[in-house]
Enzyme design. Structure first.
Site, PDB file in Angstrom:
ATOM      1  N   VAL A   1       0.831  -1.201   0.000  1.00  0.00           N
ATOM      2  CA  VAL A   1       0.000   0.000   0.000  1.00  0.00           C
ATOM      3  C   VAL A   1       0.870   1.256   0.000  1.00  0.00           C
ATOM      4  CG1 VAL A   1      -1.771   1.283   1.278  1.00  0.00           C
ATOM      5  CG2 VAL A   1      -1.840  -1.224   1.214  1.00  0.00           C
ATOM      6  N   GLU A   2       1.932   1.241   0.790  1.00  0.00           N
ATOM      7  CA  GLU A   2       2.757   2.428   0.984  1.00  0.00           C
ATOM      8  C   GLU A   2       3.634   2.754  -0.228  1.00  0.00           C
ATOM      9  OE1 GLU A   2       2.986   4.685   3.204  1.00  0.00           O
ATOM     10  OE2 GLU A   2       1.765   3.956   4.849  1.00  0.00           O
TER      11      GLU A   2
END
Length: 461
Positions: free
Chosen positions: A119-120
């Site tokens: 996600v990051e």
């Protein structure tokens, strides 16, 4: 038969205690029922065999409460509609995922958290956001400093695989201890613990719920946990989504290897039998061409290449393993002066230290300079740990000045560089972002431009 059995029982009892006339055996009355054969059921045998692959092992450690919402379904469709990109992302993670899963298990934390770098940063340890967050866990400079991630002229531990993972898991555990809920902890990781705390307090004052789904938050944070949940659902059953995950074995990808002398990155890669680019994928914290042992006592190498490196290093006879050392400026100086003093071309000094043209080297600046053949002393620990590139704007009419500009819609490093006729590498350096970064509309940025053309550039804005 009963009398005979009574004697046997009494005899057995006497084995465990001294005989006494007052001890009377307790014999049940009536005929004894014969022993019946039966079959034991419900005793499942737990296999101790290791998981066949890392995905199976990770699934066994999923323990966070699931989030079921339309946002999750939206992200499931988004990821599933990009199977090639998802496969590449999981393949990229193969170098780091085993270590992270091991750390999560060791700490007793949910293994879903190993999906958070997807996600990051899409599991890119060299990623830098427009907000200046760096590494696969995307630490901001101040948060990185709080969690003891070194950020100096020579390395940025926000990108370091081991250090950033340690810091990220420390931070996530701290947030969970603070909020008592993994979804709120994740929201705080993205939005900030203070912001989540204030949102909870606001809802409490209004008599509203205080769960993740109850809080008013920015869109980025609102989508944050659904993204992680969508990835968890896909990893749990990739076939149901028509996607394929890269094969990742349930074993170490890399080994930690000791570095006892300053060494060039190129030499380490050569002795290990890997390309420099592959070496930097496992060791992305190093900014320059040389590793300073006083601050970096170990590097990561693929398992087999680690053995190759050790064998080849033991055969290395050259006493000088590094081509660069550190020189500290005694006073404010022009780069041309420094270049003349240390005996290197000005353009080389600018390039290796990523100094924008027109800037002065300030007093106390730690600069990479060529190491002479006779210099065998390694860089001191204090400099290796704390050296900073300190620059000052030149005041001369013929040099540059700092200008704050506003990003246009769709602005990138490349478009801003073209707009102000400067190098894209300089724009990235000035704003501490990656070469491919995209800026938010209205974001305030820094450009250094020649004084003599300031009026012309002002008109262009």
């Amino acid at each position: 038969m009963s009398a005979t059995l009574a004697l046997v029982v009494a005899g057995c009892s006497s084995l465990g205690a001294p005989q006494s006339a007052s001890v009377t055996p307790d014999i049940p009355s009536g005929a004894l029922a014969p022993i019946q054969r039966t079959t034991l059921t419900g005793l499942a045998v737990q296999s101790q065999a290791p998981a066949p692959d890392l995905w199976t092992r990770m699934r066994a450690g999923f323990s966070m409460p699931d989030l079921d919402s339309g946002l999750v379904q939206d992200r499931e469709q988004w990821y599933a509609s990009r199977p090639d990109a998802l496969w590449r992302m999981t393949e990229r993670s193969s170098k780091y995922l085993f270590h992270i899963v091991e750390e999560l298990e060791r700490r007793g934390m949910p293994t879903e958290l190993a999906l958070l770098p997807f996600v990051e940063s899409a599991y890119n340890p060299a990623a830098v956001s427009s907000a200046k967050a760096a590494g696969m866990w995307q630490f901001m400079p101040a948060t990185g400093t709080y969690f003891e991630l070194t950020q100096n002229a020579f390395r940025d531990d926000r990108r370091d695989v081991l250090a950033s993972t340690r810091a990220a898991l420390d931070y996530l555990q701290k947030l969970h201890d603070m909020f008592g809920d993994w979804q709120l902890a994740l929201a705080a990781y993205n939005w900030g613990e203070g912001s989540v705390g204030r949102a909870i307090a606001k809802n409490e004052n209004l008599g509203l719920g205080t769960r993740y789904t109850d809080l008013t938050m920015p869109d980025e944070t609102r989508w944050y946990v659904p993204k992680l949940q969508a990835l968890k659902n896909i990893v749990s059953n990739p076939k149901a989504y028509g996607v394929e995950l890269a094969d990742i074995g349930n074993h170490d990808y890399f080994e930690t290897v000791a570095i006892t002398r300053d060494m060039d990155v190129a030499l380490v890669a050569q002795l290990a039998g890997v390309s420099e680019s592959d070496f930097r994928l496992l060791n992305p914290a190093y900014k320059g061409p040389t590793i300073f042992a006083a601050a970096t006592p170990e590097v990561l190498l693929p398992w087999d290449n680690a053995q190759t490196f050790k064998a080849n290093l033991s055969q290395q006879r050259d006493g000088r393993l590094a081509s660069w050392t550190v020189w500290t400026a005694p006073q404010k100086m022009a780069v041309s002066e420094v270049a003349k003093k240390v005996g290197v071309e000005e353009k080389v000094l600018l390039s290796v230290n990523t100094i924008p043209r027109g800037m002065l080297v300030d007093a106390g600046a730690a600069l990479l300079v060529p190491r002479t053949a006779s210099l065998l002393t390694d860089v001191a620990a204090d400099i290796a740990h704390n050296g900073q590139l300190k620059l000052a704007a030149a005041k001369s009419q013929s040099t540059t000045r700092r200008v704050t500009v506003v990003a246009r819609k769709g602005e990138t490093v490349a478009t801003l560089a073209r707009r102000y006729k400067v190098a894209a590498a300089d724009v990235a350096k000035w704003n501490k972002v990656g070469r491919n970064a995209q800026f938010r509309t209205g974001q305030r940025l820094v450009v250094y431009q020649a004084i003599k053309s300031a009026k012309q550039q002002s008109a262009r804005k």
